[in-house]
Design a protein around this motif. Structure first.
Motif: not given
Length: 338
Positions: A162, A164, A291, A293-294
């Motif tokens: 994850e 996020t 969202v 992805p960062r």
């Protein structure tokens, strides 16, 4: 990208910390030769496997071999690496897989494929490292060889999968603590040191002493162009995230208006002694937006930071050279004047 196949000698569970990496001169020369050959031929990234063993808290790199560069998709990289290690074992060469190496150009090694490959290496071969060799900086006389390992936070982040903003904040992961640098030293045998001492005496005195070279425009221009490209990419990622935030805010407002309207209709029906409207699943009416992805923006920010540090260091050295040469030129003019 590098695969993770191979046999490794694992360190004990209670001693998994690698204090430093010790590389043989022969293994380093093999890496340097392979990386420069790839850079000179097709400007492609050179990758290969590192072989060696673990002694106490020291990781020794005694040999290496390149990964195959072939368009034949039928070749299995894992099978190729296993075959290479079997052959090395037959000739009594260290064949334990302890990591991999990759060529780089200043700060462009920090990427998602490298993070993924090192994650697979480090979760299957506990003591493995990735060695980054900077071809551009080394070609100008500064041998740049660095070893990295993923931090526990980065491993946990990639294990969860994850990327996020909430996951990054929870694990406190940023580009500063994705990798930890492991000190690396180069060790040669006594005979090799004797030979290098004899070769150093054969080098002419005027060679290797051009420390005031002012031809730095090409290097600075290349690094600034790369920095501008990374800034543009980060700007595009920021636009995507801002668009997501706008969509999320608009959806929240629509959901709030819908619930208010629903409450008013139920109040009106209750005043008429009518049954309230059936409950509806809000999540189906207003599906959440994915969202963005960062991970990629974080890696781009890390590249920008690396380029900025290199440019600052390079410019400070260049300015020092300019002031020194200015002083030498002024002294020469004063001495030559009658």
């Amino acid at each position: 990208m590098a695969s993770r196949g191979g046999t490794a000698r694992r360190v004990p569970e209670n001693d998994t910390t690698i204090a430093y990496v010790q590389a043989d001169g022969l293994a380093v020369m093999k890496m340097v030769k392979h990386c420069h050959e790839e850079a000179a031929s097709n400007m492609d990234i050179a990758q290969g496997a590192l072989l060696g063993l673990v002694v106490d808290n020291r990781l020794e790199i005694t040999n290496c071999f390149p990964f195959p560069k072939t368009p034949d998709e039928s070749m299995d990289e894992d099978e190729y690496q296993l075959a290479m290690m079997r052959r090395l074992r037959r000739v009594n060469v260290d064949h334990f897989h302890v990591g991999w190496y990759q060529s780089a150009d200043v700060g462009n090694f920090l990427s998602s494929p490298l993070l993924e490959s090192q994650y697979h290496y480090q979760t299957s071969i506990e003591e493995s490292v990735v060695v980054i060799y900077d071809t551009q900086k080394s070609s100008r006389g500064f041998l740049t060889l660095k070893a990295y390992r993923l931090t526990p936070q980065a491993i946990e982040l990639y294990k969860e999968g994850e990327f996020t903003p909430e996951a990054l904040l929870k694990l406190k992961v940023g580009y500063e603590n994705l990798f930890t640098e492991v000190p690396i030293v180069i060790k040669n045998s006594a005979l090799t040191n004797i030979m290098m001492s004899e070769l150093a005496e054969l080098v002419p005195e005027e060679e290797g002493s051009k420390f005031l070279d002012l031809g730095t425009a090409s290097v600075l221009e290349t690094q600034l162009r790369c920095l501008m490209d990374r800034v543009d990419e980060l700007n595009q990622e920021a636009i995507k995230f801002n668009r997501y935030q706008q969509l999320l805010s608009r959806q929240q407002q629509e959901k709030h208006r819908y619930m208010q309207k629903r409450a008013q209709e139920n109040s009106a029906r209750a005043a008429k002694d009518e049954a309230p409207l059936p409950e509806e699943d809000i999540s189906k009416l207003f599906r959440p937006h994915p969202v963005p992805p960062r991970l990629n923006p974080m890696l781009i920010a890390g590249q920008i930071n690396t380029y900025s540090q290199h440019i600052a260091q390079f410019c400070s050295q260049s300015l020092a050279k300019l002031y020194i040469t200015q002083g030498l030129q002024n002294a020469k003019e004063i001495n030559s004047s009658p």
